[in-house]
Write a protein that holds these residues in place. Structure first.
Motif, PDB file in Angstrom:
ATOM      1  N   THR A  48      12.549   5.130   0.083  1.00  0.00           N
ATOM      2  CA  THR A  48      13.039   3.989  -0.686  1.00  0.00           C
ATOM      3  C   THR A  48      11.889   3.397  -1.496  1.00  0.00           C
ATOM      4  O   THR A  48      10.713   3.601  -1.177  1.00  0.00           O
ATOM      5  CB  THR A  48      13.611   2.895   0.228  1.00  0.00           C
ATOM      6  N   MET A  49      12.226   2.663  -2.525  1.00  0.00           N
ATOM      7  CA  MET A  49      11.208   2.001  -3.337  1.00  0.00           C
ATOM      8  C   MET A  49      10.430   1.008  -2.482  1.00  0.00           C
ATOM      9  O   MET A  49       9.211   0.900  -2.611  1.00  0.00           O
ATOM     10  CB  MET A  49      11.842   1.297  -4.542  1.00  0.00           C
ATOM     11  N   THR A  50      11.108   0.308  -1.592  1.00  0.00           N
ATOM     12  CA  THR A  50      10.438  -0.648  -0.709  1.00  0.00           C
ATOM     13  C   THR A  50       9.412   0.054   0.168  1.00  0.00           C
ATOM     14  O   THR A  50       8.272  -0.410   0.297  1.00  0.00           O
ATOM     15  CB  THR A  50      11.469  -1.395   0.164  1.00  0.00           C
ATOM     16  N   ASP A  51       9.803   1.180   0.755  1.00  0.00           N
ATOM     17  CA  ASP A  51       8.865   1.935   1.595  1.00  0.00           C
ATOM     18  C   ASP A  51       7.685   2.455   0.777  1.00  0.00           C
ATOM     19  O   ASP A  51       6.546   2.427   1.249  1.00  0.00           O
ATOM     20  CB  ASP A  51       9.567   3.104   2.285  1.00  0.00           C
ATOM     21  N   ALA A  52       7.952   2.918  -0.423  1.00  0.00           N
ATOM     22  CA  ALA A  52       6.876   3.425  -1.282  1.00  0.00           C
ATOM     23  C   ALA A  52       5.894   2.299  -1.623  1.00  0.00           C
ATOM     24  O   ALA A  52       4.671   2.487  -1.547  1.00  0.00           O
ATOM     25  CB  ALA A  52       7.455   4.037  -2.553  1.00  0.00           C
ATOM     26  N   ARG A  53       6.408   1.143  -1.986  1.00  0.00           N
ATOM     27  CA  ARG A  53       5.543   0.014  -2.331  1.00  0.00           C
ATOM     28  C   ARG A  53       4.738  -0.447  -1.117  1.00  0.00           C
ATOM     29  O   ARG A  53       3.551  -0.734  -1.227  1.00  0.00           O
ATOM     30  CB  ARG A  53       6.376  -1.142  -2.894  1.00  0.00           C
ATOM     31  N   ASP A  54       5.391  -0.512   0.062  1.00  0.00           N
ATOM     32  CA  ASP A  54       4.684  -0.905   1.279  1.00  0.00           C
ATOM     33  C   ASP A  54       3.578   0.083   1.615  1.00  0.00           C
ATOM     34  O   ASP A  54       2.476  -0.310   2.009  1.00  0.00           O
ATOM     35  CB  ASP A  54       5.652  -1.021   2.459  1.00  0.00           C
ATOM     36  N   LEU A  55       3.864   1.356   1.474  1.00  0.00           N
ATOM     37  CA  LEU A  55       2.869   2.382   1.753  1.00  0.00           C
ATOM     38  C   LEU A  55       1.687   2.283   0.788  1.00  0.00           C
ATOM     39  O   LEU A  55       0.532   2.390   1.207  1.00  0.00           O
ATOM     40  CB  LEU A  55       3.509   3.768   1.668  1.00  0.00           C
ATOM     41  N   LEU A  56       1.971   2.047  -0.481  1.00  0.00           N
ATOM     42  CA  LEU A  56       0.890   1.870  -1.456  1.00  0.00           C
ATOM     43  C   LEU A  56      -0.012   0.714  -1.058  1.00  0.00           C
ATOM     44  O   LEU A  56      -1.229   0.827  -1.078  1.00  0.00           O
ATOM     45  CB  LEU A  56       1.455   1.582  -2.851  1.00  0.00           C
ATOM     46  N   ARG A  57       0.599  -0.374  -0.681  1.00  0.00           N
ATOM     47  CA  ARG A  57      -0.148  -1.583  -0.358  1.00  0.00           C
ATOM     48  C   ARG A  57      -0.872  -1.466   0.990  1.00  0.00           C
ATOM     49  O   ARG A  57      -2.068  -1.730   1.086  1.00  0.00           O
ATOM     50  CB  ARG A  57       0.803  -2.784  -0.351  1.00  0.00           C
TER      51      ARG A  57
END
Length: 84
Positions: A48-57
């Motif tokens: 998910t986009m949320t998971d991708a953003r969390d992983l990036l951060r």
């Protein structure tokens, strides 16, 4: 859902080939790291986009709101690596 992508890591980035469209994407070292991490964490499935953003951060210490990150995430969404 199986991703129709072939990936080849390089010393300074990577090459991502979309089998569905026959388009080739050249990834910088940072973009390759992000792609590899997303694929590794997801077991090869779309995240998910949320998971991708969390992983990036959290895992990679990248700013998911930087212009480069936004552009990369949009490309990965288009390729099916990231789902809505």
């Amino acid at each position: 859902m199986r991703l129709n992508l072939r990936y080849h890591p390089m010393d300074d980035g990577g090459i991502l080939f979309d089998e569905a469209t026959w388009k080739t994407h050249i990834l910088t070292a940072s973009a390759a790291l992000i792609y590899e991490t997303l694929i590794e964490q997801s077991g090869g499935n779309a995240v998910t986009m949320t998971d991708a953003r969390d992983l990036l951060r959290d895992a990679l210490d990248f700013d998911p709101d930087s212009p480069d990150s936004i552009q990369l995430l949009a490309m990965l969404k288009t390729l099916g690596v990231i789902r809505a």
